[in-house]
Design an enzyme around this catalytic site. Structure first.
Site, short mmCIF file in Angstrom:
data_model
loop_
_atom_site.label_atom_id
_atom_site.label_comp_id
_atom_site.label_asym_id
_atom_site.label_seq_id
_atom_site.Cartn_x
_atom_site.Cartn_y
_atom_site.Cartn_z
N GLU A 1 63.20 -99.84 -50.32
CA GLU A 1 62.56 -99.69 -49.02
C GLU A 1 62.33 -98.24 -48.59
O GLU A 1 61.72 -97.99 -47.54
CB GLU A 1 63.36 -100.44 -47.94
CG GLU A 1 64.82 -100.08 -47.84
CD GLU A 1 65.74 -100.96 -48.68
OE1 GLU A 1 66.79 -101.35 -48.16
OE2 GLU A 1 65.40 -101.24 -49.85
N TYR B 1 75.15 -92.54 -59.73
CA TYR B 1 74.64 -93.68 -58.97
C TYR B 1 75.32 -93.62 -57.61
O TYR B 1 76.44 -94.09 -57.44
CB TYR B 1 74.97 -94.96 -59.74
CG TYR B 1 74.48 -96.26 -59.12
CD1 TYR B 1 73.70 -96.31 -57.98
CD2 TYR B 1 74.82 -97.47 -59.73
CE1 TYR B 1 73.27 -97.51 -57.45
CE2 TYR B 1 74.40 -98.69 -59.20
CZ TYR B 1 73.63 -98.70 -58.06
OH TYR B 1 73.21 -99.90 -57.53
N GLY C 1 66.75 -94.87 -54.86
CA GLY C 1 67.51 -96.04 -55.24
C GLY C 1 67.41 -97.21 -54.28
O GLY C 1 67.96 -98.28 -54.55
N THR D 1 70.93 -94.28 -53.81
CA THR D 1 70.94 -95.56 -53.11
C THR D 1 71.70 -95.36 -51.81
O THR D 1 72.82 -95.80 -51.62
CB THR D 1 71.57 -96.65 -54.00
OG1 THR D 1 70.97 -96.61 -55.30
CG2 THR D 1 71.34 -98.04 -53.41
N LYS E 1 70.81 -91.04 -58.55
CA LYS E 1 70.09 -92.22 -58.10
C LYS E 1 70.56 -92.44 -56.67
O LYS E 1 71.68 -92.87 -56.42
CB LYS E 1 70.42 -93.44 -58.96
CG LYS E 1 69.82 -94.76 -58.48
CD LYS E 1 70.29 -95.91 -59.37
CE LYS E 1 69.67 -97.24 -58.99
NZ LYS E 1 70.21 -97.80 -57.72
N SER F 1 72.14 -104.85 -59.37
CA SER F 1 71.24 -105.99 -59.51
C SER F 1 71.62 -106.85 -60.71
O SER F 1 71.30 -108.03 -60.76
CB SER F 1 69.79 -105.53 -59.66
OG SER F 1 69.41 -104.75 -58.55
#
Length: 296
Positions: free
Chosen positions: A194, A137, A191, A169, A167, A50
């Site tokens: 939604e 990540y 992550g 994602t 994390k 981000s």
């Protein structure tokens, strides 16, 4: 080193703010962070996707770390230090820890076909440089690197003490559950904005999200409803959040977040090229979806 109970909650995956001339803006980033803290953020994930991390120079990434570091000791700070090269990631990790961050995080090194053994050595080097374990990540949609939980290299890594947790994602939350099963001392953060409710159900102590920059009160309600045992209301608000996410992803997630922040009185500049700013039609579309769904 903080314990898991101190790390739980909602984290904004902070944007990188720019001045009108395109230079990194510490004041503009800090203003958004102040807003998120008032809204109930438990911490910040700085310099991640981000934050347009791979569109920034090395010096700019460090500038962002420095800008957010004014909140050390006041909230939880995780610095994304991922890079293609180990030496670069190590430099980020060392700098982040010097600045008072709690932990480093890192995507897997990508582009080249690195082996599991090479990827594990990368995480070991970051942990050694930082002096604390690393949050993986896990973003295979972008890195194209999967953590095969049956691979002995990864199993050893997850049990080594070099890893704080993951994390996740990744829509494959079963994979996250299997990682936690390998080592119950690890922690997990959801992550994908939604999948917050699903992530909490499978053991996440926190959630790190991009739209939390401008939708944090909505997600805080989801979080609090779930913790209160009201999963029906949590899921209802998750559906509404997902309507917003779907709309923003259709037009360009990061440009949409930055546009909405600007509307909220938080000018943060446009996302860097090759991202494109939203057209008037796209702005109208996103605004209409958010107005129907967003709880503030």
């Amino acid at each position: 080193m903080k314990n898991p109970k101190e790390l739980g909650g909602i984290y904004a995956a902070s944007i990188t703010a720019y001045e009108n001339n395109g230079q990194v803006s510490a004041p503009r980033l800090q203003k958004v962070m102040e807003r998120n803290l008032r809204e109930g953020a438990a911490g910040f994930f700085i310099g991640g996707s981000s934050g347009e991390c791979f569109l920034l120079t090395e010096n700019e990434r460090i500038q962002v770390f420095e800008a957010a570091s004014v909140y050390r000791g006041k909230t939880n700070l995780i610095a994304h230090c991922g890079a293609i090269g180990t030496d670069e990631a190590v430099r980020y990790a060392k700098k982040a820890m010097e600045l008072g961050y709690d932990f480093p995080a890192a995507t897997a090194p990508f582009y080249y076909g690195f082996s599991p053994k090479e990827i594990c050595s990368y995480y070991d080097a970051i942990a050694e440089a930082a002096g604390v374990p690393v949050l993986i990540y896990n973003f295979p949609g972008n890195t194209h690197k999967e953590f095969d939980v049956s691979d002995p290299n990864y199993v050893s890594l997850f049990r080594s003490g070099a890893i704080l947790g993951v994390k996740q994602t990744n829509y494959n939350l079963f994979q996250m559950e299997r990682i936690l099963n390998i080592n119950p001392d690890l922690i997990a953060f959801d992550g994908y904005d939604e999948t917050m409710v699903a992530g909490k159900a499978l053991g996440c102590i926190g959630a790190i999200g991009s739209t939390f920059n401008m939708m944090l009160p909505h997600y805080k309600k989801i979080w609090d409803f779930y913790d209160a045992g009201n999963t029906k209301e949590a899921l209802k608000l998750q559906h509404k959040a997902n309507n917003c996410m779907e709309a923003m992803c259709r037009v360009g997630l990061i440009p949409a977040i930055k546009y909405e922040l600007g509307k909220m009185g938080e000018p943060v500049g446009e996302a860097r090229k090759p991202f494109s700013p939203l057209s008037d039609e796209q702005k109208k579309y996103v605004d209409e979806v958010l107005s129907r769904n967003l709880i503030v």
